[in-house]
Design a protein around this motif. Structure first.
Motif, PDB file in Angstrom:
ATOM      1  N   VAL A  68      -4.651   6.166   6.171  1.00  0.00           N
ATOM      2  CA  VAL A  68      -3.714   6.030   5.056  1.00  0.00           C
ATOM      3  C   VAL A  68      -2.350   5.561   5.556  1.00  0.00           C
ATOM      4  CG1 VAL A  68      -2.418   7.294   3.303  1.00  0.00           C
ATOM      5  CG2 VAL A  68      -4.869   7.664   3.549  1.00  0.00           C
ATOM      6  N   GLU A  69      -1.886   6.121   6.662  1.00  0.00           N
ATOM      7  CA  GLU A  69      -0.580   5.739   7.193  1.00  0.00           C
ATOM      8  C   GLU A  69      -0.541   4.257   7.554  1.00  0.00           C
ATOM      9  OE1 GLU A  69       3.291   5.650   8.591  1.00  0.00           O
ATOM     10  OE2 GLU A  69       2.261   7.083   7.288  1.00  0.00           O
ATOM     11  N   LYS A  70      -1.636   3.756   8.108  1.00  0.00           N
ATOM     12  CA  LYS A  70      -1.702   2.330   8.441  1.00  0.00           C
ATOM     13  C   LYS A  70      -1.599   1.468   7.183  1.00  0.00           C
ATOM     14  CE  LYS A  70      -4.281   2.234  12.806  1.00  0.00           C
ATOM     15  NZ  LYS A  70      -5.445   1.651  13.509  1.00  0.00           N
ATOM     16  N   ILE A  71      -2.346   1.827   6.146  1.00  0.00           N
ATOM     17  CA  ILE A  71      -2.295   1.060   4.897  1.00  0.00           C
ATOM     18  C   ILE A  71      -0.898   1.128   4.290  1.00  0.00           C
ATOM     19  CG2 ILE A  71      -3.199   0.857   2.546  1.00  0.00           C
ATOM     20  CD1 ILE A  71      -5.201  -0.097   4.546  1.00  0.00           C
ATOM     21  N   CYS A  72      -0.269   2.311   4.345  1.00  0.00           N
ATOM     22  CA  CYS A  72       1.091   2.445   3.816  1.00  0.00           C
ATOM     23  C   CYS A  72       2.056   1.521   4.547  1.00  0.00           C
ATOM     24  CB  CYS A  72       1.563   3.893   3.931  1.00  0.00           C
ATOM     25  SG  CYS A  72       0.849   5.015   2.719  1.00  0.00           S
ATOM     26  N   LEU A 209     -13.158  -6.134   2.704  1.00  0.00           N
ATOM     27  CA  LEU A 209     -12.581  -6.787   3.876  1.00  0.00           C
ATOM     28  C   LEU A 209     -11.936  -5.823   4.864  1.00  0.00           C
ATOM     29  CD1 LEU A 209     -11.096  -9.865   2.039  1.00  0.00           C
ATOM     30  CD2 LEU A 209     -12.665 -10.023   3.982  1.00  0.00           C
ATOM     31  N   ILE A 210     -11.472  -4.680   4.388  1.00  0.00           N
ATOM     32  CA  ILE A 210     -10.846  -3.735   5.313  1.00  0.00           C
ATOM     33  C   ILE A 210     -11.871  -3.242   6.324  1.00  0.00           C
ATOM     34  CG2 ILE A 210      -9.856  -1.415   5.475  1.00  0.00           C
ATOM     35  CD1 ILE A 210      -8.195  -2.095   2.995  1.00  0.00           C
ATOM     36  N   ASP A 211     -13.068  -2.849   5.873  1.00  0.00           N
ATOM     37  CA  ASP A 211     -14.142  -2.549   6.827  1.00  0.00           C
ATOM     38  C   ASP A 211     -14.595  -3.841   7.496  1.00  0.00           C
ATOM     39  OD1 ASP A 211     -16.310  -1.430   8.243  1.00  0.00           O
ATOM     40  OD2 ASP A 211     -17.656  -1.919   6.595  1.00  0.00           O
ATOM     41  N   GLY A 212     -14.972  -4.808   6.679  1.00  0.00           N
ATOM     42  CA  GLY A 212     -15.255  -6.146   7.195  1.00  0.00           C
ATOM     43  C   GLY A 212     -16.630  -6.382   7.763  1.00  0.00           C
ATOM     44  N   LEU A 217     -18.438   2.959   3.140  1.00  0.00           N
ATOM     45  CA  LEU A 217     -17.727   2.935   1.867  1.00  0.00           C
ATOM     46  C   LEU A 217     -16.371   3.605   2.029  1.00  0.00           C
ATOM     47  CD1 LEU A 217     -20.608   4.114  -0.496  1.00  0.00           C
ATOM     48  CD2 LEU A 217     -19.912   1.770  -0.024  1.00  0.00           C
ATOM     49  N   GLY A 218     -15.403   3.156   1.240  1.00  0.00           N
ATOM     50  CA  GLY A 218     -14.092   3.790   1.278  1.00  0.00           C
ATOM     51  C   GLY A 218     -13.158   3.173   0.259  1.00  0.00           C
ATOM     52  N   GLY A 219     -12.124   3.903  -0.098  1.00  0.00           N
ATOM     53  CA  GLY A 219     -11.109   3.403  -1.010  1.00  0.00           C
ATOM     54  C   GLY A 219      -9.772   4.024  -0.676  1.00  0.00           C
ATOM     55  N   VAL A 220      -8.698   3.427  -1.158  1.00  0.00           N
ATOM     56  CA  VAL A 220      -7.375   3.974  -0.885  1.00  0.00           C
ATOM     57  C   VAL A 220      -6.411   3.540  -1.979  1.00  0.00           C
ATOM     58  CG1 VAL A 220      -6.706   2.035   0.605  1.00  0.00           C
ATOM     59  CG2 VAL A 220      -5.576   4.247   0.895  1.00  0.00           C
ATOM     60  N   THR A 221      -5.507   4.450  -2.343  1.00  0.00           N
ATOM     61  CA  THR A 221      -4.408   4.138  -3.255  1.00  0.00           C
ATOM     62  C   THR A 221      -3.105   4.477  -2.552  1.00  0.00           C
ATOM     63  OG1 THR A 221      -5.723   4.617  -5.238  1.00  0.00           O
ATOM     64  CG2 THR A 221      -3.324   4.639  -5.479  1.00  0.00           C
ATOM     65  N   VAL A 222      -2.162   3.541  -2.546  1.00  0.00           N
ATOM     66  CA  VAL A 222      -0.862   3.771  -1.924  1.00  0.00           C
ATOM     67  C   VAL A 222       0.241   3.321  -2.874  1.00  0.00           C
ATOM     68  CG1 VAL A 222      -1.782   3.480   0.417  1.00  0.00           C
ATOM     69  CG2 VAL A 222      -0.811   1.508  -0.772  1.00  0.00           C
ATOM     70  N   LEU A 250     -12.773   2.808   9.435  1.00  0.00           N
ATOM     71  CA  LEU A 250     -11.863   1.924   8.710  1.00  0.00           C
ATOM     72  C   LEU A 250     -10.541   1.741   9.448  1.00  0.00           C
ATOM     73  CD1 LEU A 250     -12.571   3.265   5.118  1.00  0.00           C
ATOM     74  CD2 LEU A 250     -13.246   1.030   6.035  1.00  0.00           C
ATOM     75  N   SER A 251     -10.063   2.790  10.084  1.00  0.00           N
ATOM     76  CA  SER A 251      -8.836   2.670  10.856  1.00  0.00           C
ATOM     77  C   SER A 251      -9.037   1.726  12.037  1.00  0.00           C
ATOM     78  CB  SER A 251      -8.383   4.045  11.353  1.00  0.00           C
ATOM     79  OG  SER A 251      -7.116   3.970  11.960  1.00  0.00           O
ATOM     80  N   LYS A 252     -10.185   1.820  12.680  1.00  0.00           N
ATOM     81  CA  LYS A 252     -10.507   0.879  13.764  1.00  0.00           C
ATOM     82  C   LYS A 252     -10.619  -0.546  13.225  1.00  0.00           C
ATOM     83  CE  LYS A 252     -10.738   3.548  17.349  1.00  0.00           C
ATOM     84  NZ  LYS A 252      -9.733   3.376  18.422  1.00  0.00           N
ATOM     85  N   SER A 253     -11.202  -0.687  12.028  1.00  0.00           N
ATOM     86  CA  SER A 253     -11.357  -2.017  11.440  1.00  0.00           C
ATOM     87  C   SER A 253     -10.007  -2.683  11.184  1.00  0.00           C
ATOM     88  CB  SER A 253     -12.133  -1.918  10.125  1.00  0.00           C
ATOM     89  OG  SER A 253     -13.444  -1.443  10.347  1.00  0.00           O
ATOM     90  N   LEU A 254      -9.006  -1.881  10.817  1.00  0.00           N
ATOM     91  CA  LEU A 254      -7.681  -2.444  10.549  1.00  0.00           C
ATOM     92  C   LEU A 254      -7.073  -3.103  11.782  1.00  0.00           C
ATOM     93  CD1 LEU A 254      -6.107   0.309   8.265  1.00  0.00           C
ATOM     94  CD2 LEU A 254      -6.753  -2.013   7.599  1.00  0.00           C
ATOM     95  N   GLU A 255      -7.503  -2.686  12.974  1.00  0.00           N
ATOM     96  CA  GLU A 255      -6.973  -3.280  14.196  1.00  0.00           C
ATOM     97  C   GLU A 255      -7.316  -4.767  14.297  1.00  0.00           C
ATOM     98  OE1 GLU A 255      -8.057  -1.031  17.657  1.00  0.00           O
ATOM     99  OE2 GLU A 255      -7.359   0.870  16.831  1.00  0.00           O
ATOM    100  N   THR A 256      -8.427  -5.161  13.703  1.00  0.00           N
ATOM    101  CA  THR A 256      -8.841  -6.575  13.772  1.00  0.00           C
ATOM    102  C   THR A 256      -8.664  -7.299  12.445  1.00  0.00           C
ATOM    103  OG1 THR A 256     -11.150  -6.025  13.233  1.00  0.00           O
ATOM    104  CG2 THR A 256     -10.537  -6.049  15.573  1.00  0.00           C
ATOM    105  N   LEU A 257      -8.075  -6.638  11.453  1.00  0.00           N
ATOM    106  CA  LEU A 257      -7.926  -7.253  10.130  1.00  0.00           C
ATOM    107  C   LEU A 257      -7.224  -8.616  10.173  1.00  0.00           C
ATOM    108  CD1 LEU A 257      -8.334  -6.858   7.012  1.00  0.00           C
ATOM    109  CD2 LEU A 257      -6.020  -5.918   6.980  1.00  0.00           C
TER     110      LEU A 257
END
Length: 390
Positions: A68-72, A209-212, A217-222, A250-257
């Protein structure tokens, strides 16, 4: 956590939990349902929220907090909460903020399950929705009523890849003191940041795309902390929380987003240009094609055009189904945002429960095909589409 002035890629990679006593380089998995307390007073103070700490993984978990912190950081948001799925994020966000008698103004072109929430389930609780035409943004204010509370939109839309002017929506929401919620799933935080244009909340289906890679499965609201606080309290009691394992993925996936999105978009533009020149294709929609009706708006608010291309095959629903039957390399799936290219025929699958009139109202013709362009060699993707069309 990393400082705000760092680059997007650096924050995506370096924003992570503090190391434990084991000095690990990669953040560990916290596969625990609950957390322990030092004594009775520690437990009381923690549950009274006098201390900021993990209580129970339905409320928070180190892995979900990192995600969540990464998405924020990426979205420029104050606070957020992560969910088991994208639709859990959509439902919980609305359910937490709406009361019986409230009204939603939404773009007509929304994801099929979101449409079902608006038309089948919310009316049971006396919550109504009015749809505006994406091609007539000047009419949006005509739909606002005294009991309107939320303006909702996807941009780009699913599956027709239409674009809404987020700055315009932000101004309308502010003028009428409404909550603006944007589904940013197709764009990701790398391409577009709706909060910059006035959005109060941003929703993502992290499954895409966040998982990629089509794994979890996952979702987030910020967004605004006061609104997310209400969403958190609702979700804490109703239980749609993201699992720690999926949060870790998902947090690992964000590293390559960033690097993935750059290649997705490069491939998608080439696919769109190929389709636009094909004689059996009636129409192509891709935000960064100059032929897109909202091309100038897309260029204003998007860094790149995304990985979704929508096109209409001449010959209607029969031609659409025949095209899918001839696909060899690309996958036939309802998912999108995968490393693997995926083709879908919305009229007979994801939006089949809509009436013909409802589909046409949101640009879903019988011959419309949605392509989620993957990371394969682009010549191979084009060759597969070409043989299926020919």
């Amino acid at each position: 956590m990393c400082k705000q002035e760092l680059g997007f890629e650096t924050k995506a990679i370096r924003s992570q939990l503090e190391r434990t006593q084991f000095s690990e380089h990669s953040v560990p998995l916290y596969l625990t349902s609950s957390f322990v307390f030092d004594d009775a007073e520690d437990m009381r103070a923690s549950f009274a929220e006098e201390k900021e700490r993990n209580l129970y993984s339905r409320f928070s978990n180190p892995n979900t907090s990192e995600f969540v912190e990464k998405i924020c950081q990426m979205e420029g948001a104050e606070y957020g909460f992560a969910f088991a799925t994208g639709m859990a994020a959509v439902y919980s966000t609305f359910a937490a903020l709406l009361n019986s008698g409230d009204h939603i103004v939404s773009v007509g072109s929304v994801f099929g399950s979101t449409h079902t929430l608006f038309t089948k389930y919310f009316p049971k609780w006396n919550i109504t929705t009015s749809y505006f035409d994406i091609n007539k943004p000047e009419t949006i204010e005509d739909f606002i009523k005294p009991n309107t509370k939320i303006i909702f939109a996807e941009s780009p839309t699913n599956p027709a890849v239409d674009i809404l002017d987020l700055e315009l929506l932000g101004k309308i929401a502010k003028k009428h003191n409404l909550i603006l919620i944007i589904d940013n799933c197709f764009a990701t935080p790398y391409i577009q940041n709706p909060i910059q244009f006035g959005a109060d909340l941003v929703i993502h289906s992290a499954t895409k795309l966040i998982d990629g890679q089509g794994r979890v499965l996952g979702g987030v609201t910020v967004g605004r902390s006061d609104l997310v606080r209400e969403i958190y309290l609702f979700s804490r009691n109703t239980g749609p929380a993201l699992s720690p394992f999926n949060a870790w993925i998902l947090s690992k996936s964000l590293e390559t987003l960033p690097v993935r999105i750059e290649k997705h978009c490069e491939n998608a533009l080439k696919v769109a240009e190929f389709l636009e020149a094909h004689p059996k294709v009636r129409m192509v929609k891709y935000p960064f094609l100059k032929s897109h009706p909202q091309y100038e708006v897309a260029k204003k608010q998007m860094k790149l055009g995304g990985n979704i291309v929508a096109f209409e095959i001449k010959g209607g629903i029969v031609a659409g189904r025949n095209f899918l039957d001839k696909i060899k390399l690309c996958s036939l799936s309802a998912n999108l945002g995968d490393t693997r290219s995926i083709v879908t025929h919305p009229a007979s699958t994801t939006h089949s429960k809509l009436s013909i009139e409802e589909r046409l109202a949101v640009s879903i013709t019988d011959g419309l095909v949605r392509v989620s362009v993957g990371l394969e060699t682009v010549a191979d993707i084009i060759a597969d589409l070409k043989q299926a069309l020919d």
